[in-house]
Each structure stands twice: as structure tokens, then as C-alpha cells.
Design an enzyme around this catalytic site. Sequence first.
Site, PDB file in Angstrom:
ATOM      1  N   CYS A   2     -18.134  93.339  28.958  1.00 29.81           N
ATOM      2  CA  CYS A   2     -19.521  93.521  29.255  1.00 29.81           C
ATOM      3  C   CYS A   2     -20.408  92.446  29.431  1.00 29.81           C
ATOM      4  O   CYS A   2     -20.106  91.310  28.761  1.00 29.81           O
ATOM      5  CB  CYS A   2     -20.132  94.395  28.040  1.00 29.81           C
ATOM      6  SG  CYS A   2     -19.447  95.853  27.690  1.00 29.81           S
ATOM      7  N   ARG A  27     -15.452  88.545  34.341  1.00 35.64           N
ATOM      8  CA  ARG A  27     -15.130  88.689  32.961  1.00 35.64           C
ATOM      9  C   ARG A  27     -14.613  90.326  32.681  1.00 35.64           C
ATOM     10  O   ARG A  27     -14.162  90.483  31.905  1.00 35.64           O
ATOM     11  CB  ARG A  27     -16.633  88.940  32.203  1.00 35.64           C
ATOM     12  CG  ARG A  27     -17.194  87.531  32.045  1.00 35.64           C
ATOM     13  CD  ARG A  27     -18.452  87.626  31.281  1.00 35.64           C
ATOM     14  NE  ARG A  27     -18.673  87.944  30.094  1.00 35.64           N
ATOM     15  CZ  ARG A  27     -18.783  87.336  28.960  1.00 35.64           C
ATOM     16  NH1 ARG A  27     -18.922  86.254  29.429  1.00 35.64           N
ATOM     17  NH2 ARG A  27     -18.680  87.715  27.865  1.00 35.64           N
ATOM     18  N   TRP A  73     -17.660  97.285  30.440  1.00 35.08           N
ATOM     19  CA  TRP A  73     -16.243  97.642  30.065  1.00 35.08           C
ATOM     20  C   TRP A  73     -16.109  98.607  29.158  1.00 35.08           C
ATOM     21  O   TRP A  73     -16.475  98.277  28.108  1.00 35.08           O
ATOM     22  CB  TRP A  73     -15.590  96.228  29.919  1.00 35.08           C
ATOM     23  CG  TRP A  73     -14.251  96.143  29.791  1.00 35.08           C
ATOM     24  CD1 TRP A  73     -13.154  96.054  30.786  1.00 35.08           C
ATOM     25  CD2 TRP A  73     -13.337  96.234  28.643  1.00 35.08           C
ATOM     26  NE1 TRP A  73     -11.972  95.861  30.249  1.00 35.08           N
ATOM     27  CE2 TRP A  73     -11.979  96.302  29.120  1.00 35.08           C
ATOM     28  CE3 TRP A  73     -13.692  96.720  27.435  1.00 35.08           C
ATOM     29  CZ2 TRP A  73     -10.677  96.394  28.322  1.00 35.08           C
ATOM     30  CZ3 TRP A  73     -12.400  96.636  26.362  1.00 35.08           C
ATOM     31  CH2 TRP A  73     -11.063  96.729  26.955  1.00 35.08           C
ATOM     32  N   ASN A  99     -23.882  94.848  24.924  1.00 31.59           N
ATOM     33  CA  ASN A  99     -22.592  94.639  24.549  1.00 31.59           C
ATOM     34  C   ASN A  99     -22.359  94.765  23.263  1.00 31.59           C
ATOM     35  O   ASN A  99     -23.013  94.334  22.465  1.00 31.59           O
ATOM     36  CB  ASN A  99     -22.403  93.089  24.971  1.00 31.59           C
ATOM     37  CG  ASN A  99     -22.516  92.752  26.507  1.00 31.59           C
ATOM     38  OD1 ASN A  99     -22.934  93.908  27.310  1.00 31.59           O
ATOM     39  ND2 ASN A  99     -22.793  91.585  26.753  1.00 31.59           N
ATOM     40  N   GLY A 100     -21.097  95.074  22.972  1.00 27.84           N
ATOM     41  CA  GLY A 100     -20.354  95.130  21.592  1.00 27.84           C
ATOM     42  C   GLY A 100     -20.398  96.518  21.146  1.00 27.84           C
ATOM     43  O   GLY A 100     -19.979  97.761  21.998  1.00 27.84           O
ATOM     44  N   GLU A 477       4.942  83.909  28.482  1.00 27.62           N
ATOM     45  CA  GLU A 477       3.712  84.086  29.128  1.00 27.62           C
ATOM     46  C   GLU A 477       3.954  84.214  30.519  1.00 27.62           C
ATOM     47  O   GLU A 477       3.084  84.842  31.104  1.00 27.62           O
ATOM     48  CB  GLU A 477       3.240  82.367  28.961  1.00 27.62           C
ATOM     49  CG  GLU A 477       2.201  82.147  29.831  1.00 27.62           C
ATOM     50  CD  GLU A 477       0.917  82.798  29.640  1.00 27.62           C
ATOM     51  OE1 GLU A 477       1.088  83.711  28.715  1.00 27.62           O
ATOM     52  OE2 GLU A 477      -0.101  82.731  30.190  1.00 27.62           O
ATOM     53  N   LYS A 481       1.748  87.142  32.484  1.00 23.85           N
ATOM     54  CA  LYS A 481       1.357  86.992  33.886  1.00 23.85           C
ATOM     55  C   LYS A 481       1.749  88.011  34.723  1.00 23.85           C
ATOM     56  O   LYS A 481       0.658  88.534  35.462  1.00 23.85           O
ATOM     57  CB  LYS A 481       1.494  85.598  34.356  1.00 23.85           C
ATOM     58  CG  LYS A 481       1.082  84.233  33.731  1.00 23.85           C
ATOM     59  CD  LYS A 481      -0.333  84.004  34.132  1.00 23.85           C
ATOM     60  CE  LYS A 481      -1.551  84.780  33.216  1.00 23.85           C
ATOM     61  NZ  LYS A 481      -1.541  84.128  31.741  1.00 23.85           N
ATOM     62  N   GLU A 484       0.116  91.486  34.056  1.00 22.09           N
ATOM     63  CA  GLU A 484      -1.250  91.681  34.084  1.00 22.09           C
ATOM     64  C   GLU A 484      -2.005  91.707  35.487  1.00 22.09           C
ATOM     65  O   GLU A 484      -2.799  92.355  35.592  1.00 22.09           O
ATOM     66  CB  GLU A 484      -2.135  90.648  33.006  1.00 22.09           C
ATOM     67  CG  GLU A 484      -2.071  89.287  33.426  1.00 22.09           C
ATOM     68  CD  GLU A 484      -2.871  88.324  32.361  1.00 22.09           C
ATOM     69  OE1 GLU A 484      -3.736  88.925  31.961  1.00 22.09           O
ATOM     70  OE2 GLU A 484      -2.502  87.046  32.432  1.00 22.09           O
ATOM     71  N   HIS A 500      20.726  92.646  21.925  1.00 25.84           N
ATOM     72  CA  HIS A 500      20.636  93.669  20.932  1.00 25.84           C
ATOM     73  C   HIS A 500      19.727  94.910  21.113  1.00 25.84           C
ATOM     74  O   HIS A 500      19.080  95.500  20.106  1.00 25.84           O
ATOM     75  CB  HIS A 500      19.880  92.881  19.717  1.00 25.84           C
ATOM     76  CG  HIS A 500      20.711  91.861  19.357  1.00 25.84           C
ATOM     77  ND1 HIS A 500      21.869  92.043  18.453  1.00 25.84           N
ATOM     78  CD2 HIS A 500      20.909  90.515  19.433  1.00 25.84           C
ATOM     79  CE1 HIS A 500      22.412  90.865  18.428  1.00 25.84           C
ATOM     80  NE2 HIS A 500      21.859  89.663  18.784  1.00 25.84           N
ATOM     81  N   LYS A 595     -12.116  89.241  31.153  1.00 26.21           N
ATOM     82  CA  LYS A 595     -11.858  87.669  30.648  1.00 26.21           C
ATOM     83  C   LYS A 595     -11.882  87.148  29.246  1.00 26.21           C
ATOM     84  O   LYS A 595     -11.269  86.715  28.817  1.00 26.21           O
ATOM     85  CB  LYS A 595     -12.556  86.901  31.457  1.00 26.21           C
ATOM     86  CG  LYS A 595     -12.440  85.619  31.513  1.00 26.21           C
ATOM     87  CD  LYS A 595     -11.066  85.126  32.142  1.00 26.21           C
ATOM     88  CE  LYS A 595     -10.779  83.518  32.052  1.00 26.21           C
ATOM     89  NZ  LYS A 595      -9.184  83.230  31.983  1.00 26.21           N
TER      90      LYS A 595
HETATM   91  C1  AGP Z   1      -4.447  85.736  29.540  1.00 27.67           C
HETATM   92  O1  AGP Z   1      -4.064  85.790  30.933  1.00 27.67           O
HETATM   93  C2  AGP Z   1      -5.430  86.740  29.319  1.00 27.67           C
HETATM   94  N1  AGP Z   1      -6.685  86.908  29.868  1.00 27.67           N
HETATM   95  C3  AGP Z   1      -5.528  87.172  27.731  1.00 27.67           C
HETATM   96  O2  AGP Z   1      -4.210  87.493  27.348  1.00 27.67           O
HETATM   97  C4  AGP Z   1      -6.227  86.044  26.853  1.00 27.67           C
HETATM   98  O3  AGP Z   1      -5.476  85.022  26.862  1.00 27.67           O
HETATM   99  C5  AGP Z   1      -6.664  86.569  25.496  1.00 27.67           C
HETATM  100  O4  AGP Z   1      -7.378  87.652  25.712  1.00 27.67           O
HETATM  101  C6  AGP Z   1      -7.264  85.504  24.737  1.00 27.67           C
HETATM  102  O5  AGP Z   1      -8.342  84.996  25.056  1.00 27.67           O
HETATM  103  P1  AGP Z   1      -9.103  83.590  24.601  1.00 27.67           P
HETATM  104  O6  AGP Z   1      -8.052  82.605  24.867  1.00 27.67           O
HETATM  105  O7  AGP Z   1     -10.210  83.744  25.434  1.00 27.67           O
HETATM  106  O8  AGP Z   1      -9.431  84.010  23.196  1.00 27.67           O
END
Ligand code: AGP
Length: 600
Positions: A2, A27, A73, A99-100, A477, A481, A484, A500, A595
Site C-alpha cells: 500500500c 510497490r 495491496w 496502510n498497515g 535466488e 527470480k 516470481e 532424497h 516491492k
Molecule cells: C525479491 O525479488 C523479492 N521482491 C522479495 O523476496 C524481497 O527480497 C523481500 O520481500 C525482502 O525485502 P527487503 O529486502 O526490502 O526486506
Amino acid sequence: MCGIVGYIGEADVKEILLKGLEKLEYRGYDSAGIAVLNDEGVVVFKEKGRIADLRDVVDEEVDAKLGIGHTRWATHGVPNQLNAHPHQSTTQRFTLVHNGVIENYHLMKKAYLSNVEMASDTDTEVIVQLIEKFSQDGLSTIDALRKTLHLIHGSYALALLDKEDPNTIYVAKNKSPLLVGLGEGFNVVASDAMAMLQVTEQYVELHDQEIVIVHKDSVEIQKLDGSIVERPAYKAELDMSDIEKGTYPHYMLKEMDEQPAVIRKIIQAYQNEQDELTIDANILDALHHADRLYIIAAGTSYHAGLIGKQYFEKIAGIPVEVHISSEFGYNMPLLSAKPLFLFITQSGETADSRQVLVKIKEQGYPTITMTNVPGSTLSREADHTLLLHAGPEIAVASTKAYVAQVAVLMVTASAYAQAQGKTLDFDVVKELGIAANAVQTIVDSKEEMEEIATEFLATTRNAFFIGRNVDFYVSLEGALKLKEISYIQAEGFAGGELKHGTIALIEDGTPIFALATQQAVSLNIRGNVKEVVARGANPCIIAMEGLEEEGDRFVLPKVHELFSPLVAVVPLQLISYYAALHRECDVDKPRNLAKSVTVE
Ligand code: AGP
């Protein structure tokens, strides 16, 4: 997640709010709205979908100089027009964006609002209805707001309009980020300075449990008890050009291309006059007095933390535990006698990490935040900050911030080791420079990455990423990527672990991305590849120069083994990008994601 904007001044508020919301699009959100106030009252426009959809419903004829806006969001209630913010009280006197998460909103509803018919499923509406109730009981708006804030539990950043007071925006904050921006003859409100950089660079940060009364030519910060707080403004060190896409089709592509420059910037930022890498003496001291480092992070930052463990243990000789922040706060392990906490967070606002920081501070342990955003909540609240110097990262999928995190972890571990009198068997500055050049070579090989994406991922439902040692962490990682942004189900595994259980999922043609950058386990990972190939998998081996074999799909330019995570992740980022493009996914704003994850 948000976002909030607000403006009070002399200009047409609609355009300022809409532009501000556009700057917050990165975001992640699923609906948006604005409310404007003029002498005739409040007009609310809101819509499910993008800001472009909101623009379509905003009436150009409405003239107002005061208003608030929001990108939502969804947490409570599905993403639809009804649940979008702003929300209004029953008589429409009060209008609110928030927000929150209000944890006790059910209780509040039951205790105070049993006869109120709610228009939405949100926790936010409870706040605005409480304000109206207390105002009808005879309280002034500020007192009704104050009473409401005393009653609600949870996180909030909010902005409130009162139809009967067309000269004020009321603002309050607890746990969720919010800033007030200052201008000549106007003032603004924003959950992120980026949103209002179009009109001002001067911001005042707000602390938890503060209320702000914003007029067009004054701003008064109060604590919940009504006492006045004086706080100077600061200049937001953000360059508009940093947050524009330029000629790039996507922020993610721009940010991947920036990675060599980010590594070089980190070298400069952490170099002293003798060209040695060094970090804040207080952080060196904190490391010196710790018997164990606890790295706390989420998502990509957690994956960088796993690499950091290798660096601190192998280079600096400090034992390290790496924890997922959403787990750690509610299932704390037995701590060592002298723990030091390192929070890794690109945004500096992640609620899961912040809840740990709050608990750890209550226990009196020392804390460091490694972040890309100076002045962010976790940076302000930790004892020390290590900056990433990556520049604003707008794409939801983190790329350059991950590379920056790994580089700063390397700088920190090696600066500490050297400060302790250890002689390293490598020159950090030189090796980082070599890594930057290697990353450049890879980002210049985009056509090849696109071919790999087409060859391996065009039609697949799933994909696996394997590696051993640090390659395993890079595989995690790489898988994150891919899933997502392309929505292909992808998992990262330690090379030896597939057999396993997960090997049962290997079918004819299942893509396996295998990293081979570590000499000591090079033969092992190749053995693991053979195991899955024997069951029909389609392997894409990415090997470090010197360890390559015939049939490998891509050879990474040679770098020191400890620096390979900086380099090996880059083809995986690019392959994910092209896979997402081919599937016509919204690369910069993937579905369901935000974000900056500011709710737990
Ligand atoms: C990564 O591509 C994501 N957007 C997500 O995993 C992100 O790294 C995670 O939400 C942590 O965010 P931060 O580093 O702002 O704390």
C-alpha cells in the site's frame, strides 16, 4: 504494498495525487483511489486495477486544492472497488486512507460500532467509523482521532480528511512508514519520498505514535498525548533520473544492466583515502565484541544472508546463523552470550524484519541494518547502518540490490578480518573489480540469455535449480527470480539433495539449471546432473571458466570462487526476465507481489 499520498496547497490536487500514485506503482497494488476536498465537500474516486484505470474514472471537472490518495495491496477483503481506499464514515464527514493492519478491528467493531453498517470488508473502515462515532459523541476531530489511535492495535500510516475543515490533512503513524514533505505554500504527505519528489525534496520523518496536523503553510507534529515535537527536515537524496526507466522497456532490465556500476560504486563508497576498504569503526567494534552474528532477512535478502554466512565464517572467523525474519520473531532460538544482529533489507521497511528488530532492541542487543534506503525505518531504528549504494530499485524482483548485498557483505567481512590483523589471500578491491567486469560481460550477452530462456522455459510447467556450496544459495535466488516474474514453478536445491525425494518430479524434458563455480564440488555437481539426466531432465549447465566441460550451456568469466555469487546470479536473472517476457507477464509488477512488504 500500500502507498499513501496527500497534498494541500494551491495547485490542482488531482494530477499531483495521480502522479504521486504512479510513482508508487512499483510497490505492488491491486486497486487505487483518491479523495479531494473543496468547499462543496469531498469527492472520492476509486477503482480496481491500475492507476490508468483510476485516471479513467476521475472527473476532470472537479476542482480542489486538497486531497489524499492510496494504492491498496489487499489484506482484509478482496481487491475490488468497494474495498479500495479512501474509505468514508457513514455520514461521509470523514475520509481516510490507511496502510498497515489493525489487529483488533473485530473487537473495535463489536465494542463501538455494532449499529454501524459497514460498506467494505476492510479493517481500515473501522478506523474512520470510530473517528466519526467519537466526533458524534462530542469530541473535536483531533481528539476523536487521538482516542481512536489509543484504542486500535496494529500498524498504521494514515491520512484523514474532515469535510468540515477544508484546510487540514490529519496524519498519524505507527510501524508503517510515512513522511511529511514541505513546500512553499503547500505541504504533502507520502509513504515514500519518491511519490512526491515531483513537488519537493524536503521531508520530515515521522516516528511511531505521532500525529501531524498538516496545513498548506504549517506542519505540527504531536505525540499521542498532545505534546509538540520539533524535528528538522532533511533533503531526500534521490535523483529523478534514477527513478525513471529512460529508454528501457522495464525497470528490471535497467537494474540488471546497472549491476557492474553498482559493484564499482560500492568499492568507491567503502574505500578510504589509502584506497583500503573500510567500514564504520562502530560496526567493527560491534563485530569485535560479538560471539555470534545473527543475520535476519526475508526473500532475496535472506538468500544474500546465506552467502554472508560463508563470508563472515570463512573470511572473518565469526560464527553466523541466518534466519528468516517472519519465523525468528515468533520462534526465537537460544541465543549466544554476546549476539550481534544484522538485518539485511533492501527497502528497510519489511514488517517481518522490523518486528524482530523491535523485539531484539527490547532485549538490549546491538543491531545493524544493511539497506539500500538511507532513513528507512530499519535504518533509523538499528544502532548502525551499512548502505548498499545500489540506487533506487523499482522492479519488484530484486536484482541489483542482491548483488549489492553480497558485495557489501564481502566488504564488511573482509574489512573486519583485516582490522583484526588477518592477512587475506586475495585483494578485495581487485576481485570486486574483476567481478564487475564479469557481470558486464554477462549483461552484454542478453541474446544468449534469451535463447536459453526460449530453449528451456518456453513451455515448461516447472524448473529446478541446483548447486553446491555457495552455488546452492545462488540456486535458491535463481529459482525465486524465475517463479516470481514468470509464474513457472521453480525450486532451488542443494545438488545432493534432489535424490532424497524431489527427483521423483523429474520427467522427460524437465529443465535443470546447474551451477558449477566451485572447484571442490565441481565433480559432485556434475554427478548430480547425470542423475537427473538419466531420468530425462534437460540440463542447462552454467560453469565457471576453468571448470567448464563440453556441452555446458554458458561459461561465466573467471572470478575468485568467493566472488562467484555476484556473477553466477546474473544469467539466472536474465533468463528469468526473458522467460517472463515470452509469457507476456508484467515483469516489473508481478501478480500478488509488493516491492516493500510492510505488513506481517
Ligand atoms: C525479491 O525479488 C523479492 N521482491 C522479495 O523476496 C524481497 O527480497 C523481500 O520481500 C525482502 O525485502 P527487503 O529486502 O526490502 O526486506
